[in-house]
Design an enzyme around this catalytic site. Structure first.
Site, PDB file in Angstrom:
ATOM      1  N   HIS A 155       0.701   5.182   6.862  1.00 44.10           N
ATOM      2  CA  HIS A 155       1.251   5.988   5.829  1.00 44.10           C
ATOM      3  C   HIS A 155       1.907   7.188   6.227  1.00 44.10           C
ATOM      4  O   HIS A 155       0.928   7.578   6.532  1.00 44.10           O
ATOM      5  CB  HIS A 155       0.500   5.545   4.613  1.00 44.10           C
ATOM      6  CG  HIS A 155       0.120   4.223   4.246  1.00 44.10           C
ATOM      7  ND1 HIS A 155      -1.485   3.622   4.664  1.00 44.10           N
ATOM      8  CD2 HIS A 155       0.090   3.258   3.302  1.00 44.10           C
ATOM      9  CE1 HIS A 155      -1.854   2.373   3.854  1.00 44.10           C
ATOM     10  NE2 HIS A 155      -0.726   1.845   3.844  1.00 44.10           N
TER      11      HIS A 155
ATOM     12  N   SER B   3       0.897  -0.991   0.202  1.00 40.54           N
ATOM     13  CA  SER B   3      -0.015  -0.243  -0.061  1.00 40.54           C
ATOM     14  C   SER B   3       0.713   0.985  -0.281  1.00 40.54           C
ATOM     15  O   SER B   3       0.586   2.632  -0.175  1.00 40.54           O
ATOM     16  CB  SER B   3      -0.905   0.065   1.316  1.00 40.54           C
ATOM     17  OG  SER B   3      -0.513  -0.094   2.216  1.00 40.54           O
TER      18      SER B   3
ATOM     19  N   ASP C 253      -2.416   8.446   8.179  1.00 39.98           N
ATOM     20  CA  ASP C 253      -3.465   7.221   8.686  1.00 39.98           C
ATOM     21  C   ASP C 253      -2.743   6.036   9.752  1.00 39.98           C
ATOM     22  O   ASP C 253      -1.571   6.808  10.117  1.00 39.98           O
ATOM     23  CB  ASP C 253      -3.762   7.057   7.543  1.00 39.98           C
ATOM     24  CG  ASP C 253      -3.715   5.608   6.682  1.00 39.98           C
ATOM     25  OD1 ASP C 253      -2.686   5.779   7.362  1.00 39.98           O
ATOM     26  OD2 ASP C 253      -3.938   5.318   5.436  1.00 39.98           O
TER      27      ASP C 253
END
Length: 366
Positions: A334, A41, A331
């Protein structure tokens, strides 16, 4: 064949060759023909939008600083590979799973990264579908099949040899596998050294698989200090103002091993270059010298709920912090676009302590 048809065929061939060698980007010719991105991600740019997964970021406020549009990037704005691509003179690399990623669009590279993906096949399975490392390599081979229909074998070989492969793996194998003993048995089966070796053996095999089909320039990013991300701080396992030391200690075995793998690969494969990206060192420097970089919030997410704004990740229509450039983390997992800017710059033009043995700019010139 008429003279007109002969010239037409020549022009078409030249056009394909030129596109592969320049992938026309705004601002001039790029430094490399393309970039192929493999990972999780941290560099996913929308692949999970097309998978049956709960690991998605295709909603606001994700993308709030990416023209206000959520694209599937797990960030408020651009990822590290977006910025690396810009510095290399490339357009945004398209997501493999996007149905429009075909034809001339793939000539500048493809992004195969998938949120929740790991080196191990089972990593992140509690999130649903994802492209594991193995699957991403298979997806790349599918791209090669398409490329062979668009250029000659010689041009493709040259294009692949000059392109850069960016690989960002390992984080999920810890936070979404080894450090979740209630869901995964790995921490009961392997001690930290054994687990790191398991990961590195799997990883090296797939890196060599990509080498064997033509890629020659590799950036292998190490794992950042996971014990310092809001997700881990929210467990309450670290004193206030500290990171979760155990998480950082166990992943160090992987990073040290990956740097050794880079040395070994460079020794055994002349004509190729493998580079280790010291993500851990760069992030620790940013955390330890936050105010010097303009950051004032280092221990919680800009968007999220609960302890450290990380017990529940950034939900649809959440109101994020207004001063995003002052936050290290976007978040629970990340970094913000502001941090990605620093990481990409250090990878592109930093010293060997950031990118070993050479940086991306130097690699592009080879």
């Amino acid at each position: 064949m008429t003279l007109v048809n002969t010239w037409l065929l020549l022009l078409i061939t030249m056009s394909m060759t030129f596109y592969c060698s320049s992938s026309r980007a705004l601002g001039g010719d790029p430094l490399v023909p393309g970039m192929f991105v493999f990972g999780d991600s941290l560099v996913d740019n929308g692949n999970n939008n097309f998978l049956n997964s709960i690991a998605k970021s295709n909603y606001i406020p994700y993308g709030i600083d990416f023209n206000g549009v959520p694209t599937g990037r797990f960030c408020n704005g651009k990822t590290m590979v977006d910025m690396l691509g810009e510095m290399l003179g490339l357009p945004y690399i398209p997501a493999y799973a996007d149905p429009t990623t075909a034809g001339a669009k793939i000539l500048g590279g493809v992004n195969y990264a998938s949120a929740a993906a790991g080196i191990l096949e089972e990593t992140g399975q509690h999130y649903g579908e994802r492209y594991s490392l193995n699957q991403q390599v298979l997806n790349f081979e599918g791209t090669l099949y398409q490329l062979r229909t668009q250029m000659s074998a010689r041009n493709l070989t040259q294009c692949l040899a000059k392109s850069i492969a960016v690989m960002v793996f390992g984080s999920n194998d810890y936070i979404n596998n080894y450090l979740l003993p209630s869901l995964y048995p790995t921490s009961h089966k392997y001690n930290p050294v054994e687990f790191a070796n398991l990961l590195l053996n799997h990883y090296t095999r797939q890196i060599l698989a990509l080498y064997n089909v033509g890629l020659r320039k590799f950036l292998l990013a190490g794992i950042g200090p996971l014990g310092c991300i809001p997700n881990q701080l929210a467990t309450g396992e670290a004193p206030p103002g500290s990171c979760v030391s155990y998480a950082n200690e166990i992943l160090e075995k992987f990073n040290v091993g990956l740097r050794s793998v880079v040395n070994q690969l460079n020794s055994n494969h002349t004509g190729a270059i493998f580079v280790y990206g010291n993500t851990y060192g760069a992030m620790v420097d940013i955390l330890n010298n936050a105010t010097a970089y303009g950051f004032y919030v280092i221990d919680r997410g800009c968007c999220g709920l609960g302890r450290n704004q990380a017990q529940m990740t950034c939900l649809p229509l959440s109101i994020p912090c207004p001063n995003r450039n002052q936050f290290i983390f976007w978040d629970a997992f990340h970094p913000t676009q502001a941090v990605n800017t620093i990481l990409s710059q250090r990878a592109f033009s930093g010293p060997p302590s950031d990118c070993y043995p050479i940086n991306i700019q130097q690699m592009a010139q080879i």
